[in-house]
Enzyme design. Structure first.
Site, short mmCIF file in Angstrom:
data_model
loop_
_atom_site.label_atom_id
_atom_site.label_comp_id
_atom_site.label_asym_id
_atom_site.label_seq_id
_atom_site.Cartn_x
_atom_site.Cartn_y
_atom_site.Cartn_z
N GLN B 255 1.91 5.33 -8.50
CA GLN B 255 1.86 3.95 -8.29
C GLN B 255 2.09 2.90 -9.25
O GLN B 255 2.93 1.99 -9.18
CB GLN B 255 0.40 4.05 -7.97
CG GLN B 255 0.10 2.61 -7.10
CD GLN B 255 0.85 1.96 -5.79
OE1 GLN B 255 0.92 3.14 -5.17
NE2 GLN B 255 1.46 1.10 -5.83
N HIS B 258 5.83 1.82 -9.96
CA HIS B 258 6.65 0.71 -9.05
C HIS B 258 6.82 -0.49 -9.74
O HIS B 258 7.99 -1.20 -9.63
CB HIS B 258 5.58 0.46 -7.84
CG HIS B 258 5.67 1.36 -6.74
ND1 HIS B 258 7.03 1.40 -6.17
CD2 HIS B 258 4.97 2.14 -6.01
CE1 HIS B 258 6.83 2.32 -5.10
NE2 HIS B 258 5.64 2.80 -4.88
N GLU B 321 -4.20 -0.62 -0.15
CA GLU B 321 -3.05 -0.32 0.66
C GLU B 321 -2.88 1.49 0.73
O GLU B 321 -2.74 1.69 1.72
CB GLU B 321 -1.57 -0.64 -0.05
CG GLU B 321 -0.33 -0.37 0.57
CD GLU B 321 0.74 -0.68 -0.44
OE1 GLU B 321 0.62 -0.84 -1.48
OE2 GLU B 321 1.98 -0.75 0.31
N HIS B 322 -3.10 2.05 -0.20
CA HIS B 322 -3.29 3.40 -0.29
C HIS B 322 -4.43 3.97 -0.75
O HIS B 322 -5.02 3.55 -1.79
CB HIS B 322 -2.06 4.06 -1.14
CG HIS B 322 -0.65 3.73 -0.74
ND1 HIS B 322 -0.08 2.75 -1.65
CD2 HIS B 322 0.06 3.57 0.02
CE1 HIS B 322 1.14 2.55 -1.22
NE2 HIS B 322 1.28 3.17 -0.10
N ASP B 355 5.23 7.83 1.02
CA ASP B 355 6.32 6.67 0.63
C ASP B 355 7.81 7.55 1.30
O ASP B 355 8.68 6.52 1.73
CB ASP B 355 6.70 6.85 -0.94
CG ASP B 355 5.30 5.96 -1.53
OD1 ASP B 355 4.77 5.25 -0.88
OD2 ASP B 355 5.15 6.35 -2.66
N HIS B 414 -6.06 -27.74 37.95
CA HIS B 414 -5.99 -26.23 38.15
C HIS B 414 -6.65 -25.89 39.14
O HIS B 414 -6.48 -24.69 39.72
CB HIS B 414 -6.71 -25.68 36.50
CG HIS B 414 -6.07 -25.86 35.44
ND1 HIS B 414 -5.56 -26.81 34.83
CD2 HIS B 414 -5.53 -25.02 34.72
CE1 HIS B 414 -5.01 -26.73 33.63
NE2 HIS B 414 -4.85 -25.29 33.39
#
Lengths: 427, 427
Positions: B255, B258, B321-322, B355, B414
């Site tokens: 991670q 990145h 996220e993960h 991934d 209506h």
């Protein structure tokens, strides 16, 4: 109502353009409201309620006595109607719950995807002259079906500090246990931030005036999700001359009475029908309490006379919130319409059915957002989490693929996370 | 890596705070790019490509000869890996297509809901040192399964005007027929507006630098939808001391490599394990080409030592996220985790699998958006349209309910749209 006979594409584009979505820049005001509520919580909320709603409240939260009183105050006929509508909405939305999906993509690699309710959802229902209890049902019922643990509703109090009984009764029917007497931008801010009494929510829902819309956008910047971008309501009615002009006029007017910024488009292949519809509109307007609003909306609306071959393209370019399709071309067109919020089929299917009781949701994408957005559904109240589990077999089967790809993307540590595991299988 | 032993809630909150999502204000630059492309179309796009990417292109569109050459240029091993990953992604995403739902809510009222592909989707894949061909698969395959009629990809050209062959090969495998050599904000603007060669799209997808992110937000104001708000990637690894420190360190580093803004959290109940993991990180860092990036990311990361009873709350508050869940608490925790993008279960399930190749999507909500957002799926490429048809029987059954509700909301027109229809049934 402008009448356009066989307009070319350029003219059509101009006529079908929506008014600029002018959300006024309220950043200074909103920054101050959000800051104050962050700092002083309930105290700030009360202060804004005094300023904007002209009422000083002891309790922000509706009590169970108030819920009981509302139920007693409401006419039986309206309670029966609300219950009937709720039952239909529940019947249509329940099958939207999706089952867990499990896929073994290759031997040893099991992937799953399941719906998880959003933990805390905040619903907003505007006040004003008419109590929009139908919106309470349309937001509350899918939230209940999705099983969101925290479901709260904010709506502005009247000057005597009360909430309309129909709102409270609808909240009970929709299973919203907690209602706060807070309106406007301060309600959105309170739900986005959280205070001593108002829980912080993960997602905000519901219509409102330009302050509410701007506050929702502001909240989004703080990481709170919102249901969808808001814009004025709109309808496109498509019909040939086999259809009653009375029905067409009534549907156009039902849309036009929503607000002066409502958009109303009539699409037909018969000039004669346009004239009949115009006459029917004039006749019906005379008995409508909201005729002044409807007249203003109709001023910006258009009747388009076009051969049926061009209808689908016009509808898809415009991407209306509501499409009513009546008459002999219905079957031919239904599958060609790909950009629309909700579609009403056949002469008896007034759009009012969808607004209240057919079972479909009335919170729909406006302003052309139907090209990419869906209306509110159970989906809007859940998120889907994916899961994967890789066994030793899966590691052997798929590990080398991942290493090859990670190295080609120059992400060596990604490859390494696989290699260190593969190494342990070698003995 | 900060180590926090039994931190209290307040300290945890500070540590787990994400850096301010500082999308710099680029309104002036973006307004000019969007205006120029609106005015001059391809000509403006070319001009920006010359300025920003330092290359003058004759053709913006990748030719079939270039696709063929890319396929020939790529090593067979990488092609095999890409095909294997694509097959898994396709297997996991295909069951996400939902069937039409039909419900007769009450006799005579038939409601339907069906998925319709978004007509035109624009995918963006960044350039730079590493070709992110995995993202081409992750966006292209669900778009193909959803059957979006127009699927285009923009990616910046290298200084010789070429696109990395892995990007082009992945586009072919993912069924993206049209690739343009355009990068940055000008690519987003071109797809949002449309030019002579680039079709206007309804929704924009894909990662990018701060210019691309800001341009996507800008496009949203013009009515173009986007996949999700973007933020730096992040992982939370939760493990007890039965788990190999080598695996944990490798996952944290995968991670961290990145980007310098990546976030890495290690959650455990063993102080001893933290020390072992730190040592393993040091060892593994020595062989990583992106060690400098990883080191910077690790500086802002944290190891939290907490009893397992507090893990679920910490994970759900952070909404990563993960999440990688390894070791003996896995079973106990799995159903308690309700805020996460994607969850990786068990010691062999490195996050790298997701991934690239397990089959789940790697485009996931960051920055806490997992509280309310889902990752990309087939759903992200469709919208759901509702339909209703009311028969004479349905009109009689449900008409009075709608009239009662519309009148209570003071929307007489209506009610009238129902009454005029009911009147015709009276004879």
């Amino acid at each position: 109502m402008d009448i356009l006979i066989q307009p070319d594409d350029k003219l059509l584009k101009t006529v079908l353009q929506r008014p600029e979505a002018a959300t006024p820049d309220m950043d200074v005001l909103l920054t101050s409201i959000f800051d104050e509520i962050t700092k002083s919580g309930d105290k700030a909320v009360r202060r804004y309620t005094t300023t904007f709603d002209k009422v000083s409240l002891k309790e922000l939260k509706v009590t169970s006595e108030e819920f009981d009183a509302a139920e007693k105050a409401l006419p039986e006929s309206l309670k029966t109607a609300i219950r009937a509508a709720a039952a239909n909405i529940e019947r249509f939305h329940t099958p939207q719950l999706s089952e867990e999906q499990v896929t073994e993509t290759i031997p040893g690699v099991i992937c799953r995807r399941r719906s998880v309710p959003i933990n805390a959802v905040g619903l907003y229902v505007p006040g004003g002259t008419a109590p929009l209890f139908s919106t309470v049902l349309m937001l509350g019922i899918p939230a209940k079906i999705a099983n969101c643990p925290v479901r709260i509703l904010c709506t502005p109090p009247a000057s005597d500090g009360s909430i309309h009984p129909a709102i409270l009764f609808a909240a009970q029917v929709a299973g919203i246990p907690t209602v706060f007497k807070i309106g406007g931008a301060q309600a959105i801010a309170a739900m986005a931030i959280g205070t001593e009494t108002i829980p912080k929510v993960d997602k905000l829902f519901g219509p409102g005036n330009s302050y509410v819309t701007a506050a929702k956008q502001f909240a989004q910047r703080l990481g709170v999700a919102i249901d969808m971008p808001a814009g004025p309501s709109e309808v496109l009615v498509a019909a040939d001359d086999s259809v009653s002009e009375t029905f067409i006029a009534a549907d156009l007017l039902a849309q036009a009475e929503h607000g002066t910024d409502s958009q109303v488009i009539f699409l037909t292949d018969s000039e004669k029908l346009v004239k009949k519809v115009q006459q029917a509109i004039s006749d019906q307007l005379t008995v409508l309490p909201r005729a002044a609003i409807a007249r203003k909306a109709l001023k910006k609306s258009a009747a388009l006379v076009l051969p049926v071959e061009r209808w689908a393209a016009v509808i898809n370019d415009y991407a209306p919130e509501h499409v009513i399709l009546m008459g002999k071309y219905e079957e031919e067109l239904i599958d060609l319409i790909v950009n629309a919020g909700s579609v009403f089929l056949g002469e008896y299917t007034a759009e009012s059915f969808g607004d209240y009781a057919s079972g479909t949701n009335h919170t729909l994408p406006t302003a052309g957002f139907a090209r990419a957005y869906s209306g509110v559904s159970v989906d809007t109240f859940v998120k889907k989490i994916t899961y994967q589990r890789v066994s030793a077999e899966g590691l052997k089967n798929l590990g080398p693929t991942v290493i090859t790809m990670a190295e080609a993307e120059s992400l060596k540590a990604h490859a390494n996370a696989i290699s260190v595991r593969l190494d342990t299988l070698k003995n």
